[in-house]
Design a protein around this motif. Structure first.
Motif, mmCIF file in Angstrom:
data_model
loop_
_atom_site.group_PDB
_atom_site.id
_atom_site.type_symbol
_atom_site.label_atom_id
_atom_site.label_comp_id
_atom_site.label_asym_id
_atom_site.label_seq_id
_atom_site.Cartn_x
_atom_site.Cartn_y
_atom_site.Cartn_z
ATOM 1 N N ASP A 126 27.642 1.427 34.521
ATOM 2 C CA ASP A 126 27.481 0.032 34.947
ATOM 3 C C ASP A 126 27.160 -0.096 36.436
ATOM 4 N N LYS A 127 26.873 1.024 37.076
ATOM 5 C CA LYS A 127 26.479 1.082 38.493
ATOM 6 C C LYS A 127 27.573 0.613 39.443
ATOM 7 N N SER A 128 28.838 0.710 39.023
ATOM 8 C CA SER A 128 29.923 0.257 39.884
ATOM 9 C C SER A 128 30.360 1.325 40.885
ATOM 10 N N GLU A 129 30.224 2.609 40.509
ATOM 11 C CA GLU A 129 30.668 3.657 41.421
ATOM 12 C C GLU A 129 30.046 5.003 41.088
ATOM 13 N N ILE A 130 30.049 5.845 42.122
ATOM 14 C CA ILE A 130 29.625 7.236 41.980
ATOM 15 C C ILE A 130 30.652 8.074 42.732
ATOM 16 N N TRP A 131 31.074 9.165 42.117
ATOM 17 C CA TRP A 131 31.965 10.119 42.774
ATOM 18 C C TRP A 131 31.212 11.435 42.951
ATOM 19 N N LEU A 132 31.282 11.977 44.144
ATOM 20 C CA LEU A 132 30.750 13.305 44.436
ATOM 21 C C LEU A 132 31.929 14.224 44.694
ATOM 22 N N GLU A 133 32.002 15.313 43.938
ATOM 23 C CA GLU A 133 32.984 16.359 44.215
ATOM 24 C C GLU A 133 32.251 17.503 44.873
ATOM 25 N N LEU A 134 32.790 17.947 45.987
ATOM 26 C CA LEU A 134 32.216 19.061 46.734
ATOM 27 C C LEU A 134 33.326 20.091 46.870
ATOM 28 N N THR A 135 33.206 21.177 46.111
ATOM 29 C CA THR A 135 34.253 22.193 46.077
ATOM 30 C C THR A 135 33.640 23.572 46.260
ATOM 31 N N GLY A 136 34.502 24.531 46.470
ATOM 32 C CA GLY A 136 34.036 25.901 46.649
ATOM 33 C C GLY A 136 35.209 26.849 46.791
ATOM 34 N N PRO A 137 34.932 28.075 47.238
ATOM 35 C CA PRO A 137 35.991 29.077 47.382
ATOM 36 C C PRO A 137 36.929 28.736 48.544
ATOM 37 N N LYS A 138 37.947 29.551 48.714
ATOM 38 C CA LYS A 138 38.914 29.355 49.795
ATOM 39 C C LYS A 138 38.171 29.213 51.126
ATOM 40 N N GLY A 139 38.555 28.222 51.896
ATOM 41 C CA GLY A 139 37.918 27.969 53.182
ATOM 42 C C GLY A 139 36.854 26.887 53.133
ATOM 43 N N SER A 140 36.547 26.401 51.940
ATOM 44 C CA SER A 140 35.498 25.377 51.785
ATOM 45 C C SER A 140 35.863 24.070 52.479
ATOM 46 N N LYS A 141 37.131 23.682 52.400
ATOM 47 C CA LYS A 141 37.533 22.421 53.040
ATOM 48 C C LYS A 141 37.298 22.478 54.544
ATOM 49 N N ASP A 142 37.684 23.579 55.156
ATOM 50 C CA ASP A 142 37.462 23.723 56.605
ATOM 51 C C ASP A 142 35.973 23.706 56.919
ATOM 52 N N PHE A 143 35.185 24.353 56.077
ATOM 53 C CA PHE A 143 33.733 24.374 56.268
ATOM 54 C C PHE A 143 33.162 22.956 56.187
ATOM 55 N N ILE A 144 33.588 22.188 55.194
ATOM 56 C CA ILE A 144 33.126 20.812 55.027
ATOM 57 C C ILE A 144 33.506 19.979 56.252
ATOM 58 N N ASP A 145 34.743 20.114 56.697
ATOM 59 C CA ASP A 145 35.206 19.360 57.869
ATOM 60 C C ASP A 145 34.380 19.710 59.110
ATOM 61 N N THR A 146 34.155 20.987 59.332
ATOM 62 C CA THR A 146 33.464 21.455 60.531
ATOM 63 C C THR A 146 31.971 21.167 60.480
ATOM 64 N N GLU A 147 31.320 21.524 59.379
ATOM 65 C CA GLU A 147 29.871 21.435 59.302
ATOM 66 C C GLU A 147 29.353 20.046 58.953
ATOM 67 N N PHE A 148 30.067 19.322 58.126
ATOM 68 C CA PHE A 148 29.573 18.026 57.650
ATOM 69 C C PHE A 148 30.257 16.841 58.330
ATOM 70 N N GLY A 149 31.496 17.023 58.709
ATOM 71 C CA GLY A 149 32.235 15.915 59.299
ATOM 72 C C GLY A 149 32.465 14.776 58.330
ATOM 73 N N ILE A 150 32.548 15.097 57.043
ATOM 74 C CA ILE A 150 32.811 14.047 56.040
ATOM 75 C C ILE A 150 34.130 14.324 55.335
#
Length: 150
Positions: A126-150
């Protein structure tokens, strides 16, 4: 007379048995509907896996900077909710076609440079929402924080 009673007993047993079978079938159907409402149909068996586990970006610095300045900036500004996951993040966006196109472009770009990520999109019909999951191996969260800032 004895035959009639035996036959009547058999008929009654069959009726009770059929009734119980029908109730069991209805109960199973109801439970399946509950499962569909409360759980994703896609189980771990149909979630993408990744053979790459090395946290590295394959884009050159100028390419990375251009991407950060354009696509990532647009996406960052449109995030409605950010949820921390065990191995990454989930981001909620409005369900517009424009955002869907941007997310698709983001995923295509990231697949080319950061092949260790696993991307998941959940898009409401119904075009109300979209969810993006961005996951990966250990250390991915730190990589996302550092490289993407999101």
């Amino acid at each position: 007379m004895k035959r009639a009673l035996t036959l009547l007993s058999i008929i009654l047993l069959n009726l009770v048995s059929c009734n119980n079978l029908e109730k069991t079938s209805k109960l199973k159907h109801a439970n399946n509907l509950i499962d569909i409402k409360n759980k994703s149909i896609c189980t771990k068996a149909c979630i993408a896996k990744n053979e790459s586990s090395e946290l590295s970006c394959k884009l050159t610095t100028p390419e990375l900077q251009r991407r950060k300045e354009t696509l990532l900036k647009k996406l960052r500004e449109q995030i409605l909710i950010k949820k921390e996951l065990e191995n990454g993040y989930a981001y909620k966006f409005e369900g517009t076609d424009s955002i869907l196109d941007q997310l698709s472009e983001f995923i295509k770009t990231e697949r080319a440079c950061c092949d260790f990520f696993i991307f998941g999109l959940s898009i409401s019909g119904d075009k109300s929402e979209i969810w993006l999951e961005l996951t990966g191996p250990k250390g991915s969260k730190d990589f996302i924080d550092t490289e993407f800032g999101i």
